[in-house]
Design an enzyme around this catalytic site. Structure first.
Site, PDB file in Angstrom:
ATOM      1  N   SER A  59       0.848  -1.208   0.000  1.00 50.25           N
ATOM      2  CA  SER A  59       0.000   0.000   0.000  1.00 50.25           C
ATOM      3  C   SER A  59       0.873   1.245   0.000  1.00 50.25           C
ATOM      4  O   SER A  59       0.398   2.339  -0.303  1.00 50.25           O
ATOM      5  CB  SER A  59      -0.921   0.008   1.229  1.00 50.25           C
ATOM      6  OG  SER A  59      -0.180  -0.182   2.422  1.00 50.25           O
ATOM      7  N   ASP A  97       5.320  -7.226   2.445  1.00 52.85           N
ATOM      8  CA  ASP A  97       4.707  -7.710   1.205  1.00 52.85           C
ATOM      9  C   ASP A  97       5.741  -8.034   0.132  1.00 52.85           C
ATOM     10  O   ASP A  97       6.681  -7.258  -0.100  1.00 52.85           O
ATOM     11  CB  ASP A  97       3.800  -6.616   0.613  1.00 52.85           C
ATOM     12  CG  ASP A  97       2.387  -6.684   1.156  1.00 52.85           C
ATOM     13  OD1 ASP A  97       1.970  -7.754   1.636  1.00 52.85           O
ATOM     14  OD2 ASP A  97       1.701  -5.643   1.090  1.00 52.85           O
ATOM     15  N   GLU A 128      -0.392 -12.420  -2.170  1.00 51.14           N
ATOM     16  CA  GLU A 128      -1.831 -12.359  -2.433  1.00 51.14           C
ATOM     17  C   GLU A 128      -2.230 -13.492  -3.365  1.00 51.14           C
ATOM     18  O   GLU A 128      -1.652 -13.633  -4.447  1.00 51.14           O
ATOM     19  CB  GLU A 128      -2.184 -11.017  -3.101  1.00 51.14           C
ATOM     20  CG  GLU A 128      -1.865  -9.810  -2.239  1.00 51.14           C
ATOM     21  CD  GLU A 128      -2.237  -8.496  -2.911  1.00 51.14           C
ATOM     22  OE1 GLU A 128      -2.894  -8.506  -3.985  1.00 51.14           O
ATOM     23  OE2 GLU A 128      -1.866  -7.441  -2.373  1.00 51.14           O
ATOM     24  N   GLU A 195      -9.137  -9.608   3.294  1.00 54.73           N
ATOM     25  CA  GLU A 195      -9.489  -8.206   3.040  1.00 54.73           C
ATOM     26  C   GLU A 195     -10.849  -8.119   2.349  1.00 54.73           C
ATOM     27  O   GLU A 195     -11.078  -8.807   1.338  1.00 54.73           O
ATOM     28  CB  GLU A 195      -8.406  -7.544   2.164  1.00 54.73           C
ATOM     29  CG  GLU A 195      -8.725  -6.082   1.833  1.00 54.73           C
ATOM     30  CD  GLU A 195      -7.555  -5.278   1.308  1.00 54.73           C
ATOM     31  OE1 GLU A 195      -6.424  -5.814   1.245  1.00 54.73           O
ATOM     32  OE2 GLU A 195      -7.771  -4.108   0.962  1.00 54.73           O
TER      33      GLU A 195
HETATM   34  O1  KIV Z   1      -0.507  -3.412   1.521  1.00 52.87           O
HETATM   35  C1  KIV Z   1      -1.169  -3.312   2.572  1.00 52.87           C
HETATM   36  O2  KIV Z   1      -1.079  -2.336   3.325  1.00 52.87           O
HETATM   37  C2  KIV Z   1      -2.075  -4.400   2.909  1.00 52.87           C
HETATM   38  C3  KIV Z   1      -3.062  -4.146   3.997  1.00 52.87           C
HETATM   39  C4  KIV Z   1      -4.106  -3.214   3.547  1.00 52.87           C
HETATM   40  C5  KIV Z   1      -3.614  -5.394   4.557  1.00 52.87           C
HETATM   41  O3  KIV Z   1      -2.033  -5.430   2.311  1.00 52.87           O
END
Ligand code: KIV
Length: 278
Positions: A59, A97, A128, A195
């Site tokens: 994000s 991530d 994901e 989510e």
């Molecule tokens: O990238 C992110 O911040 C996320 C959250 C919204 C769970 O995956």
């Protein structure tokens, strides 16, 4: 005596949270409080507030880099933000991530995870997907990489989905998501993140899998909650998703607002029914 001009970055002395602690919290029914962070100062703020899991989310492509999706974020961006977030943490468990298309094959996922853990200080990587990721999760697990499977709304798929939409609303899609979650956990996923799914589906998946389930817009019955830190601090102007709550309202400082978020997750007052989807 502390002579640093930035005493807020001083390490705290609490025992670091481990993956075993998170599993024990699920077993004990203690809610897990999670937030995103992208740098050392926010990481330290969250550590002081008692956040259990800090996520360096992609994000950051939207809330730090100002883009309209996460698809332009590179693995170098993730390594950099993970490293500078890790620098501010002493207690929280750090999840980072894997960015878009860096885990398209099991070997690519392993190489990218190596960078996030070795250079970025991550304790766990997040990817994901659904059952198609079973071989990847198995491969990562075999080599000792802890994995969080991000299901439901998958922001990296935004251009394929045609927008950020609630997932798993019809029975077939919901049943598929439950089966996928079970398959991913069987393959070695240590956490499931859900989510934007209906609250009843969040509850079902939480009951069906043995590992902690963290929700964002997935109702109040998941084992933990996560939000984007800028959202709880009212930094994101404009229309907000229904699961967002501004904890700075009525708080006298960022520390109080963040601690109030943690307390609200722990005492189950956040999220309320109004923050969930049907
Ligand atoms: O990238 C992110 O911040 C996320 C959250 C919204 C769970 O995956």
């Amino acid at each position: 005596m502390n002579t640093s001009p930035y005493p807020h970055l001083q390490k705290i002395d609490d025992k670091p949270v481990t993956i075993a602690d998170l599993a024990a919290m699920k077993a004990a029914g203690e809610k897990i409080a999670c937030l995103t962070a992208y740098d050392a100062s926010f990481a330290a703020l969250e550590d002081r507030a008692g956040v259990d899991v800090v996520l360096v989310g992609d994000s950051l492509g939207m809330v730090v880099q100002g883009e309209t999706s996460t698809t332009g974020v590179t693995i170098d961006d993730m390594v950099y933000h993970s490293r500078i977030t890790a620098a501010g943490l002493s207690r929280a468990f750090l999840m980072t991530d894997l960015s878009f298309l860096t885990y398209a094959t099991p070997d690519a996922a392993l190489a990218a995870s190596h960078r996030l853990m070795a250079e970025g200080g991550a304790h766990m990587v997040k990817i994901e997907g659904g059952a198609e990721l079973v071989p990847t999760v198995r491969h990562l697990s075999t080599y000792g990489v802890p994995v969080c499977a991000h299901m439901g709304l998958r922001p990296q798929m935004v251009h394929k989905l045609g927008g950020f939409k609630v997932q798993g609303r019809d029975t077939a899609a919901a049943e598929q998501m439950v089966a996928d979650a079970e398959a991913l956990v069987e393959a070695g996923a240590d956490i499931v993140l859900l989510e934007c799914v209906p609250s009843h589906l969040g509850k079902t998946i939480t009951e069906r899998v043995s590992v902690p389930v963290i929700g964002i817009g997935a109702g109040g019955d998941t084992d933990g909650q996560i939000l984007v830190v800028y959202d709880i601090l009212g930094l994101s102007p404009g229309k907000k998703p229904r699961f967002v709550k501004n904890f700075l309202e009525g708080a006298d400082s960022l520390d109080t607002a963040t601690a109030n978020y943690v307390a609200a997750v722990k005492d189950r007052s956040y999220p309320g029914p109004e923050h969930g989807f049907k």
